[in-house]
Design a protein around this motif. Sequence first.
Motif, mmCIF file in Angstrom:
data_model
loop_
_atom_site.group_PDB
_atom_site.id
_atom_site.type_symbol
_atom_site.label_atom_id
_atom_site.label_comp_id
_atom_site.label_asym_id
_atom_site.label_seq_id
_atom_site.Cartn_x
_atom_site.Cartn_y
_atom_site.Cartn_z
ATOM 1 N N GLY A 188 12.941 22.453 -68.144
ATOM 2 C CA GLY A 188 11.770 22.131 -68.961
ATOM 3 C C GLY A 188 11.983 22.478 -70.419
ATOM 4 N N LEU A 189 12.630 23.622 -70.682
ATOM 5 C CA LEU A 189 12.937 24.027 -72.060
ATOM 6 C C LEU A 189 13.873 23.008 -72.705
ATOM 7 C CD1 LEU A 189 13.065 25.972 -74.489
ATOM 8 C CD2 LEU A 189 14.778 27.283 -73.222
ATOM 9 N N THR A 196 7.792 33.123 -68.294
ATOM 10 C CA THR A 196 6.376 32.980 -67.967
ATOM 11 C C THR A 196 5.649 32.191 -69.046
ATOM 12 O OG1 THR A 196 6.410 35.038 -66.704
ATOM 13 C CG2 THR A 196 4.259 34.268 -67.468
ATOM 14 N N ALA A 197 5.931 32.503 -70.310
ATOM 15 C CA ALA A 197 5.289 31.786 -71.424
ATOM 16 C C ALA A 197 5.684 30.311 -71.415
ATOM 17 C CB ALA A 197 5.660 32.434 -72.750
ATOM 18 N N LEU A 198 6.961 30.035 -71.192
ATOM 19 C CA LEU A 198 7.421 28.644 -71.158
ATOM 20 C C LEU A 198 6.783 27.870 -70.008
ATOM 21 C CD1 LEU A 198 11.213 29.086 -71.964
ATOM 22 C CD2 LEU A 198 9.546 27.794 -73.329
ATOM 23 N N LYS A 199 6.725 28.494 -68.852
ATOM 24 C CA LYS A 199 6.144 27.833 -67.675
ATOM 25 C C LYS A 199 4.704 27.417 -67.954
ATOM 26 C CE LYS A 199 5.158 28.715 -62.789
ATOM 27 N NZ LYS A 199 5.323 29.683 -61.700
ATOM 28 N N ALA A 200 3.927 28.316 -68.541
ATOM 29 C CA ALA A 200 2.522 28.005 -68.834
ATOM 30 C C ALA A 200 2.411 26.979 -69.960
ATOM 31 C CB ALA A 200 1.770 29.283 -69.205
ATOM 32 N N HIS A 201 3.171 27.169 -71.019
ATOM 33 C CA HIS A 201 3.109 26.277 -72.180
ATOM 34 C C HIS A 201 3.527 24.856 -71.822
ATOM 35 C CE1 HIS A 201 3.492 24.838 -76.298
ATOM 36 N NE2 HIS A 201 4.733 24.475 -76.029
#
Length: 161
Positions: free
Chosen positions: A53-54, A144-149
């Motif tokens: 995703g990143l 965690t931040a990337l997953k939510a964002h």
Amino acid sequence: MPLPPAGSMSAMSAEVVQLSSNGEEKSSGAAELGHDDTIVPSTVHLAVGVAHGLAQESKRTGRTHGEVVITAIEDVHSDLESLLFPGGKIGGSLFRARGVGGKPSEGKAEKKGVTVGLYADDWVIIDQLKDQFKARSRSHLIGTALKAHLGLDATTQTESD
């Protein structure tokens, strides 16, 4: 107007402004002369789905991994504690913080090392956030931040799932 003595507070907090050949001012954007604009790379270990995703977001937006990480953390900052520990947490004072109701090591996500380049000052802030929110690691916080964002599926595991 004379310049302040080298090393004085006035000299240290000045913004750098250059005049271009046509007389327009160009600002460096630096509020202080002491900032180092050197990018410091660090490897974070993300679940394969989050790493993918990143990479997709970086390609889609033309931003670096570091820029996507900063955007993600700023986007979800107010929700970080509940995102890091969705079932609540115990510990964090005398004992290491841990999520409630997590299964021991079974079903952990397959991880991929991803290089993220940020200014040294940015890594200091990430480490402060890690400590503030009792994240287990930089990878836990960033994943965690990337997953939510990125709006990744709730079944997408993060670094510590």
